[in-house]
Write a protein that holds these residues in place. Sequence first.
Motif, short mmCIF file in Angstrom:
data_model
loop_
_atom_site.label_atom_id
_atom_site.label_comp_id
_atom_site.label_asym_id
_atom_site.label_seq_id
_atom_site.Cartn_x
_atom_site.Cartn_y
_atom_site.Cartn_z
N LEU A 59 7.30 15.78 4.10
CA LEU A 59 7.32 14.33 4.09
C LEU A 59 6.86 13.64 3.00
O LEU A 59 7.40 12.86 2.34
CB LEU A 59 6.67 13.71 5.41
CG LEU A 59 7.25 14.13 6.66
CD1 LEU A 59 6.38 13.40 7.93
CD2 LEU A 59 8.45 13.50 6.98
N GLY A 60 5.80 14.15 2.48
CA GLY A 60 5.19 13.59 1.10
C GLY A 60 6.09 13.84 0.03
O GLY A 60 6.45 12.95 -0.77
N ALA A 61 6.73 15.04 0.04
CA ALA A 61 7.77 15.33 -1.11
C ALA A 61 8.82 14.43 -1.10
O ALA A 61 9.52 13.90 -1.99
CB ALA A 61 8.08 16.76 -1.28
N GLY A 62 9.35 14.25 0.21
CA GLY A 62 10.41 13.28 0.44
C GLY A 62 10.22 12.07 -0.13
O GLY A 62 11.12 11.12 -0.70
N VAL A 63 8.91 11.48 0.31
CA VAL A 63 8.63 10.06 0.07
C VAL A 63 8.45 9.99 -1.82
O VAL A 63 8.88 9.04 -2.43
CB VAL A 63 7.35 9.66 0.46
CG1 VAL A 63 6.52 8.38 -0.14
CG2 VAL A 63 7.35 9.63 1.74
N LEU A 64 8.06 11.03 -2.30
CA LEU A 64 7.73 11.01 -4.00
C LEU A 64 9.45 11.05 -4.44
O LEU A 64 9.61 10.31 -5.29
CB LEU A 64 6.99 12.22 -4.39
CG LEU A 64 7.05 12.55 -5.89
CD1 LEU A 64 6.17 11.29 -6.41
CD2 LEU A 64 6.10 13.99 -5.96
N ALA A 65 10.15 11.98 -3.82
CA ALA A 65 11.60 12.00 -4.24
C ALA A 65 12.28 10.50 -4.35
O ALA A 65 13.14 10.28 -5.00
CB ALA A 65 12.28 13.29 -3.63
N THR A 66 11.90 10.05 -2.87
CA THR A 66 12.37 8.59 -2.77
C THR A 66 12.35 7.65 -3.90
O THR A 66 13.09 6.96 -4.10
CB THR A 66 12.16 8.21 -1.40
OG1 THR A 66 12.70 9.13 -0.40
CG2 THR A 66 12.73 6.93 -1.04
N ALA A 67 10.94 7.81 -4.33
CA ALA A 67 10.47 6.88 -5.12
C ALA A 67 11.16 7.04 -6.58
O ALA A 67 11.61 6.16 -7.31
CB ALA A 67 8.99 7.11 -5.42
N VAL A 68 11.25 8.35 -6.89
CA VAL A 68 12.17 8.46 -8.09
C VAL A 68 13.65 8.28 -8.01
O VAL A 68 14.04 7.46 -8.94
CB VAL A 68 11.97 10.11 -8.38
CG1 VAL A 68 12.70 10.30 -9.87
CG2 VAL A 68 10.49 10.48 -8.69
N LEU A 69 14.32 8.63 -7.09
CA LEU A 69 15.76 8.31 -7.01
C LEU A 69 15.76 6.96 -6.70
O LEU A 69 16.92 6.24 -7.14
CB LEU A 69 16.06 9.14 -5.73
CG LEU A 69 17.88 9.17 -5.52
CD1 LEU A 69 18.46 9.51 -6.72
CD2 LEU A 69 18.09 9.92 -4.09
N GLY A 70 15.02 6.10 -5.93
CA GLY A 70 14.91 4.92 -5.71
C GLY A 70 15.04 3.90 -7.07
O GLY A 70 15.57 3.10 -7.15
N THR A 71 14.06 4.31 -7.74
CA THR A 71 13.98 3.82 -8.84
C THR A 71 15.23 3.63 -9.88
O THR A 71 15.49 2.73 -10.46
CB THR A 71 12.50 4.17 -9.77
OG1 THR A 71 11.56 4.04 -9.05
CG2 THR A 71 12.48 3.57 -11.32
N ILE A 72 15.90 5.10 -10.01
CA ILE A 72 17.03 5.03 -10.76
C ILE A 72 18.09 4.40 -10.17
O ILE A 72 18.70 3.79 -10.80
CB ILE A 72 17.16 6.66 -10.73
CG1 ILE A 72 16.30 7.36 -11.55
CG2 ILE A 72 18.79 7.06 -11.15
CD1 ILE A 72 16.52 9.16 -11.38
#
Length: 222
Positions: A113-126
């Motif tokens: 879940l933590g990795a998913g949130v981090l990846a979401t932050a990166v992909l969402g910013t893009i």
Amino acid sequence: MKEIFDINSIFFTVLGYPMSYLEFFGTVTGAVATVLSARAHLWSWPVGMVSVIIFLFLFYQIQLYPDMFLQVFFFITNAIGWWEWTHPKTGEEDRRNELRITPLSSKSFAFLLGAGVLATAVLGTIARNLHEWFPVMFSLPSAYPYLDSFTTVMSIVATFLLIRKKLECWYVWLLVDLISTYMYFTKGVKVLGIEYGFYCLIAFVGAWHWTREYRSYTTTTA
């Protein structure tokens, strides 16, 4: 036979909406594969592969190329899932000699879940900045950059959990489907929203069925 794979070949019309062979059979086989997954049935994988192939033709013809390439990912993961379920390691098999359902540890689930949130932050910013970085390709800003990114990332996570027959995959799918239902309804694609509402129900049934089967292992071995 060739006409069936043409998006302009209409199977039937309902309420003024022309339903092509591709859209109909892709949707039906996708729904069947999801229901079979909820039942932990091995045939969910080959049926899912058929659905993926159909949607690959569909997305190519309507110029949704990223979705088309995503079907390649789904085809590969369906093949991997089929292999994993039919070739369990020693000690991982159930009474049908298939991969047994197992839960994740709390630590592993929290990490995912933590990795998913981090990846979401990166992909969402893009996603949020695509219309500024590539204005020729993306004339309008992303509608839900972070929610859309979250469902994309967690769909990948849920797929790999499903491959390993992890109980928590259905809770992840339920969250993804709930958010997707909200996004599709607010964006006006209500038929798709209804479909994902149906997937919410399947995810709930899948969680219930898999939990019951997992608990049956301890009952039969006691």
